[in-house]
Design a protein around this motif. Structure first.
Motif, PDB file in Angstrom:
ATOM      1  N   PRO A  51     -11.868   0.028 -15.993  1.00 24.33           N
ATOM      2  CA  PRO A  51     -12.133  -0.862 -14.859  1.00 24.33           C
ATOM      3  C   PRO A  51     -13.428  -1.647 -15.077  1.00 24.33           C
ATOM      4  CG  PRO A  51     -12.721   1.382 -14.296  1.00 24.33           C
ATOM      5  CD  PRO A  51     -12.088   1.441 -15.663  1.00 24.33           C
ATOM      6  N   ARG A  52     -13.750  -2.505 -14.147  1.00 20.97           N
ATOM      7  CA  ARG A  52     -14.965  -3.324 -14.284  1.00 20.97           C
ATOM      8  C   ARG A  52     -16.214  -2.445 -14.326  1.00 20.97           C
ATOM      9  NH1 ARG A  52     -15.531  -8.604 -10.702  1.00 20.97           N
ATOM     10  NH2 ARG A  52     -13.623  -8.910 -11.896  1.00 20.97           N
ATOM     11  N   ASN A  53     -16.233  -1.449 -13.471  1.00 19.31           N
ATOM     12  CA  ASN A  53     -17.336  -0.501 -13.452  1.00 19.31           C
ATOM     13  C   ASN A  53     -16.766   0.902 -13.700  1.00 19.31           C
ATOM     14  OD1 ASN A  53     -19.540   1.121 -13.014  1.00 19.31           O
ATOM     15  ND2 ASN A  53     -20.126   0.184 -11.072  1.00 19.31           N
ATOM     16  N   PRO A  54     -17.029   1.487 -14.868  1.00 17.41           N
ATOM     17  CA  PRO A  54     -16.456   2.809 -15.179  1.00 17.41           C
ATOM     18  C   PRO A  54     -16.829   3.892 -14.180  1.00 17.41           C
ATOM     19  CG  PRO A  54     -17.398   1.781 -17.151  1.00 17.41           C
ATOM     20  CD  PRO A  54     -17.811   0.933 -15.986  1.00 17.41           C
ATOM     21  N   LEU A  55     -17.933   3.703 -13.444  1.00 20.95           N
ATOM     22  CA  LEU A  55     -18.346   4.696 -12.456  1.00 20.95           C
ATOM     23  C   LEU A  55     -17.483   4.650 -11.197  1.00 20.95           C
ATOM     24  CD1 LEU A  55     -22.245   4.341 -12.745  1.00 20.95           C
ATOM     25  CD2 LEU A  55     -20.760   6.034 -13.830  1.00 20.95           C
ATOM     26  N   HIS A  56     -16.743   3.569 -11.017  1.00 19.07           N
ATOM     27  CA  HIS A  56     -15.887   3.429  -9.840  1.00 19.07           C
ATOM     28  C   HIS A  56     -14.412   3.324 -10.263  1.00 19.07           C
ATOM     29  CE1 HIS A  56     -19.863   2.100  -8.379  1.00 19.07           C
ATOM     30  NE2 HIS A  56     -19.458   2.590  -7.213  1.00 19.07           N
ATOM     31  N   ARG A  57     -14.001   4.243 -11.091  1.00 18.37           N
ATOM     32  CA  ARG A  57     -12.618   4.250 -11.566  1.00 18.37           C
ATOM     33  C   ARG A  57     -11.687   4.694 -10.439  1.00 18.37           C
ATOM     34  NH1 ARG A  57      -9.716   4.661 -16.291  1.00 18.37           N
ATOM     35  NH2 ARG A  57     -11.639   4.545 -17.529  1.00 18.37           N
ATOM     36  N   PRO A  58     -10.651   3.913 -10.127  1.00 15.79           N
ATOM     37  CA  PRO A  58      -9.699   4.336  -9.086  1.00 15.79           C
ATOM     38  C   PRO A  58      -8.961   5.608  -9.489  1.00 15.79           C
ATOM     39  CG  PRO A  58      -9.474   1.990  -9.594  1.00 15.79           C
ATOM     40  CD  PRO A  58     -10.350   2.576 -10.649  1.00 15.79           C
ATOM     41  N   LYS A  59      -8.566   6.377  -8.510  1.00 15.95           N
ATOM     42  CA  LYS A  59      -7.814   7.596  -8.767  1.00 15.95           C
ATOM     43  C   LYS A  59      -6.399   7.241  -9.240  1.00 15.95           C
ATOM     44  CE  LYS A  59     -10.407  10.222  -5.334  1.00 15.95           C
ATOM     45  NZ  LYS A  59     -11.196  10.947  -6.346  1.00 15.95           N
ATOM     46  N   ASN A  60      -5.774   8.196  -9.905  1.00 15.39           N
ATOM     47  CA  ASN A  60      -4.460   7.951 -10.492  1.00 15.39           C
ATOM     48  C   ASN A  60      -3.408   7.584  -9.448  1.00 15.39           C
ATOM     49  OD1 ASN A  60      -5.212   8.312 -13.158  1.00 15.39           O
ATOM     50  ND2 ASN A  60      -4.754  10.492 -13.166  1.00 15.39           N
ATOM     51  N   TYR A  61      -3.460   8.264  -8.287  1.00 15.23           N
ATOM     52  CA  TYR A  61      -2.443   7.939  -7.283  1.00 15.23           C
ATOM     53  C   TYR A  61      -2.661   6.547  -6.703  1.00 15.23           C
ATOM     54  CZ  TYR A  61      -6.047   9.789  -4.083  1.00 15.23           C
ATOM     55  OH  TYR A  61      -7.216  10.038  -3.419  1.00 15.23           O
ATOM     56  N   ASP A  62      -3.935   6.093  -6.678  1.00 12.39           N
ATOM     57  CA  ASP A  62      -4.210   4.717  -6.253  1.00 12.39           C
ATOM     58  C   ASP A  62      -3.663   3.714  -7.263  1.00 12.39           C
ATOM     59  OD1 ASP A  62      -5.547   5.250  -3.835  1.00 12.39           O
ATOM     60  OD2 ASP A  62      -7.401   5.697  -4.906  1.00 12.39           O
ATOM     61  N   LEU A  63      -3.808   4.037  -8.533  1.00  8.58           N
ATOM     62  CA  LEU A  63      -3.290   3.152  -9.579  1.00  8.58           C
ATOM     63  C   LEU A  63      -1.768   3.096  -9.543  1.00  8.58           C
ATOM     64  CD1 LEU A  63      -5.610   4.052 -12.605  1.00  8.58           C
ATOM     65  CD2 LEU A  63      -5.695   2.006 -11.177  1.00  8.58           C
ATOM     66  N   PHE A  64      -1.130   4.254  -9.333  1.00  9.40           N
ATOM     67  CA  PHE A  64       0.327   4.258  -9.260  1.00  9.40           C
ATOM     68  C   PHE A  64       0.810   3.478  -8.044  1.00  9.40           C
ATOM     69  CE2 PHE A  64       4.457   6.146  -8.118  1.00  9.40           C
ATOM     70  CZ  PHE A  64       5.142   5.906  -9.300  1.00  9.40           C
ATOM     71  N   PHE A  65       0.136   3.670  -6.908  1.00 10.21           N
ATOM     72  CA  PHE A  65       0.499   2.924  -5.701  1.00 10.21           C
ATOM     73  C   PHE A  65       0.332   1.427  -5.934  1.00 10.21           C
ATOM     74  CE2 PHE A  65      -0.356   0.934  -1.631  1.00 10.21           C
ATOM     75  CZ  PHE A  65       0.617   1.484  -0.811  1.00 10.21           C
ATOM     76  N   THR A  66      -0.754   1.046  -6.593  1.00  7.97           N
ATOM     77  CA  THR A  66      -1.003  -0.371  -6.878  1.00  7.97           C
ATOM     78  C   THR A  66       0.054  -0.930  -7.815  1.00  7.97           C
ATOM     79  OG1 THR A  66      -3.389  -0.004  -6.633  1.00  7.97           O
ATOM     80  CG2 THR A  66      -2.700  -2.025  -7.733  1.00  7.97           C
ATOM     81  N   SER A  67       0.467  -0.126  -8.810  1.00  5.38           N
ATOM     82  CA  SER A  67       1.510  -0.570  -9.743  1.00  5.38           C
ATOM     83  C   SER A  67       2.822  -0.804  -9.007  1.00  5.38           C
ATOM     84  CB  SER A  67       1.696   0.476 -10.842  1.00  5.38           C
ATOM     85  OG  SER A  67       2.781   0.147 -11.678  1.00  5.38           O
ATOM     86  N   VAL A  68       3.196   0.133  -8.138  1.00  3.79           N
ATOM     87  CA  VAL A  68       4.435  -0.015  -7.368  1.00  3.79           C
ATOM     88  C   VAL A  68       4.351  -1.215  -6.442  1.00  3.79           C
ATOM     89  CG1 VAL A  68       5.923   1.067  -5.644  1.00  3.79           C
ATOM     90  CG2 VAL A  68       4.985   2.435  -7.511  1.00  3.79           C
ATOM     91  N   SER A  69       3.206  -1.368  -5.795  1.00  2.00           N
ATOM     92  CA  SER A  69       3.029  -2.479  -4.855  1.00  2.00           C
ATOM     93  C   SER A  69       3.092  -3.830  -5.558  1.00  2.00           C
ATOM     94  CB  SER A  69       1.690  -2.328  -4.124  1.00  2.00           C
ATOM     95  OG  SER A  69       1.508  -3.352  -3.179  1.00  2.00           O
ATOM     96  N   ALA A  70       2.499  -3.905  -6.754  1.00  2.00           N
ATOM     97  CA  ALA A  70       2.518  -5.165  -7.500  1.00  2.00           C
ATOM     98  C   ALA A  70       3.916  -5.496  -7.999  1.00  2.00           C
ATOM     99  CB  ALA A  70       1.541  -5.095  -8.671  1.00  2.00           C
ATOM    100  N   ALA A  71       4.628  -4.494  -8.530  1.00  2.00           N
ATOM    101  CA  ALA A  71       5.966  -4.733  -9.075  1.00  2.00           C
ATOM    102  C   ALA A  71       6.968  -5.085  -7.991  1.00  2.00           C
ATOM    103  CB  ALA A  71       6.451  -3.505  -9.849  1.00  2.00           C
ATOM    104  N   THR A  72       6.766  -4.569  -6.786  1.00  2.00           N
ATOM    105  CA  THR A  72       7.671  -4.872  -5.669  1.00  2.00           C
ATOM    106  C   THR A  72       7.134  -5.992  -4.787  1.00  2.00           C
ATOM    107  OG1 THR A  72       6.629  -3.122  -4.350  1.00  2.00           O
ATOM    108  CG2 THR A  72       8.609  -2.541  -5.581  1.00  2.00           C
ATOM    109  N   VAL A  73       6.038  -6.623  -5.235  1.00  2.00           N
ATOM    110  CA  VAL A  73       5.360  -7.713  -4.511  1.00  2.00           C
ATOM    111  C   VAL A  73       5.272  -7.431  -3.003  1.00  2.00           C
ATOM    112  CG1 VAL A  73       5.784  -9.532  -6.185  1.00  2.00           C
ATOM    113  CG2 VAL A  73       7.535  -9.050  -4.526  1.00  2.00           C
ATOM    114  N   SER A  74       4.808  -6.227  -2.678  1.00  2.00           N
ATOM    115  CA  SER A  74       4.670  -5.841  -1.273  1.00  2.00           C
ATOM    116  C   SER A  74       3.257  -6.038  -0.748  1.00  2.00           C
ATOM    117  CB  SER A  74       5.083  -4.381  -1.081  1.00  2.00           C
ATOM    118  OG  SER A  74       4.338  -3.535  -1.931  1.00  2.00           O
ATOM    119  N   SER A  75       2.312  -6.426  -1.621  1.00  2.00           N
ATOM    120  CA  SER A  75       0.943  -6.816  -1.255  1.00  2.00           C
ATOM    121  C   SER A  75       0.196  -5.758  -0.450  1.00  2.00           C
ATOM    122  CB  SER A  75       0.947  -8.143  -0.500  1.00  2.00           C
ATOM    123  OG  SER A  75       1.593  -8.024   0.755  1.00  2.00           O
ATOM    124  N   MET A  76       0.351  -4.479  -0.829  1.00  2.00           N
ATOM    125  CA  MET A  76      -0.436  -3.416  -0.214  1.00  2.00           C
ATOM    126  C   MET A  76      -1.351  -2.814  -1.269  1.00  2.00           C
ATOM    127  SD  MET A  76       2.142  -1.460   2.403  1.00  2.00           S
ATOM    128  CE  MET A  76       3.281  -0.936   1.123  1.00  2.00           C
TER     129      MET A  76
END
Length: 313
Positions: A51-76
């Motif tokens: 990430p931009r700042n390694p000290l503020h790395r998102p958690k894995n479940y946040d990354l998975f949620f973001t991946s699902v949200s981006a692929a389904t263009v649900s904007s959450m």
């Protein structure tokens, strides 16, 4: 580079498996497999990028949620967008691109075209010795016309898709480079202009809602021209896509009146492409959409009139 016999055999088996999968599996299940693959690949790629700042790395479940949200263009989103690096932002843009409605409709069209071709081959191979040769030739001619028309339509949609993205990227990039206020916003946030332009254009076209800034487009509220550039892009990739697609086909008919083009315009229901609507339905869709937009605009002006007066003062 030489292809070894084992590699050739593996490639043959893979092609046979893919062909059998496309023919025997229902389109709904194919799309489910497609999106599930996007979710998993998107998550693993995001998780393995810094990430931009390694000290503020998102958690894995946040990354998975973001991946699902981006692929389904649900904007959450569960994390701020400025946490992601430029590479991660590009991955999100690719997920939105591959999960967008226009792109997935192109995939559906290609699968249907492939199934039609294989069905035609199987049908005429099994009826090669029929006595009704004239009827068989006529049927084959009609099927070939349908296939060629689907191929023609897929080409038009692809050109439309690429033209809108490339043209929009050029406009947004030029605007940010030429307007100091917009360029200053990205500079203060440490955002790359090409990356911002790519993510913004893809998100607007796919109705993804993900933007590289935490404040979305509010940070550009004084850059009215940038907002005016993005408004038609949102419409081109969403509600009014069928309208613009038919307008393009009608314009092409003025230039080149081919048999496939006439078939696409007159037999839209036979091609089973959900975004290809009749002229009447396109007119109703266009008028309804523009009517709702005008009503919303008038209501917004009415509700925010006092704020507008104080802002102007």
């Amino acid at each position: 580079m030489m292809i070894t016999p084992s590699a050739f055999v593996m490639n043959t088996y893979f092609c046979s498996f893919l062909r059998a999968l496309l023919l025997r599996v229902d389109l709904l299940w194919l799309l489910l497999y497609y999106f599930a693959t996007l979710f998993v690949l998107g998550f693993f790629i995001l998780a393995n990028l810094e990430p931009r700042n390694p000290l503020h790395r998102p958690k894995n479940y946040d990354l998975f949620f973001t991946s699902v949200s981006a692929a389904t263009v649900s904007s959450m989103a569960t994390v701020e967008m400025e946490v992601f690096s430029n590479t991660q932002l590009l991955v999100l843009a690719i997920l939105m691109l591959l999960g967008g409605e226009v792109f997935t409709s192109m995939l559906e069209l290609q699968i249907k075209k492939f199934k039609l071709l294989e069905t035609n081959k199987a049908h005429f191979n099994s009826n090669g010795s029929t006595d009704l040769e004239n009827d068989s030739n006529s049927s084959k001619s009609n099927m070939d016309l349908t296939y060629n028309s689907m191929k023609f339509l897929g080409f038009i949609v692809l050109i439309y898709f690429l033209t809108v993205h490339i043209g929009s990227f050029t406009l947004v990039s030029l605007y940010i480079n030429l307007v100091p206020s917009a360029k200053e916003v990205l500079s203060n946030k440490g955002l790359n202009i090409p990356v911002f332009s790519i993510v913004t254009i893809i998100s607007a076209f796919a109705n993804g809602g993900f933007l590289p800034t935490n404040e979305s487009m509010m940070v550009f509220k004084k850059d009215l021209d940038l907002l005016l550039i993005l408004i038609p892009i949102v419409l081109l990739g969403n509600t009014l896509y069928p309208v613009f697609l038919r307008i393009i086909l009608l314009i092409l008919r003025k230039v080149s009146n081919t048999e496939e083009l006439e078939y696409v315009l007159k037999n839209h229901s036979d091609l089973v492409y959900g975004h290809l609507l009749s002229g009447v339905r396109c007119r109703f869709l266009g008028l309804t959409s523009m009517g709702f937009i005008c009503v919303q605009f008038v209501l917004l002006i009415f509700m925010e009139w006092k704020n507008l007066k104080s802002w102007r003062g």
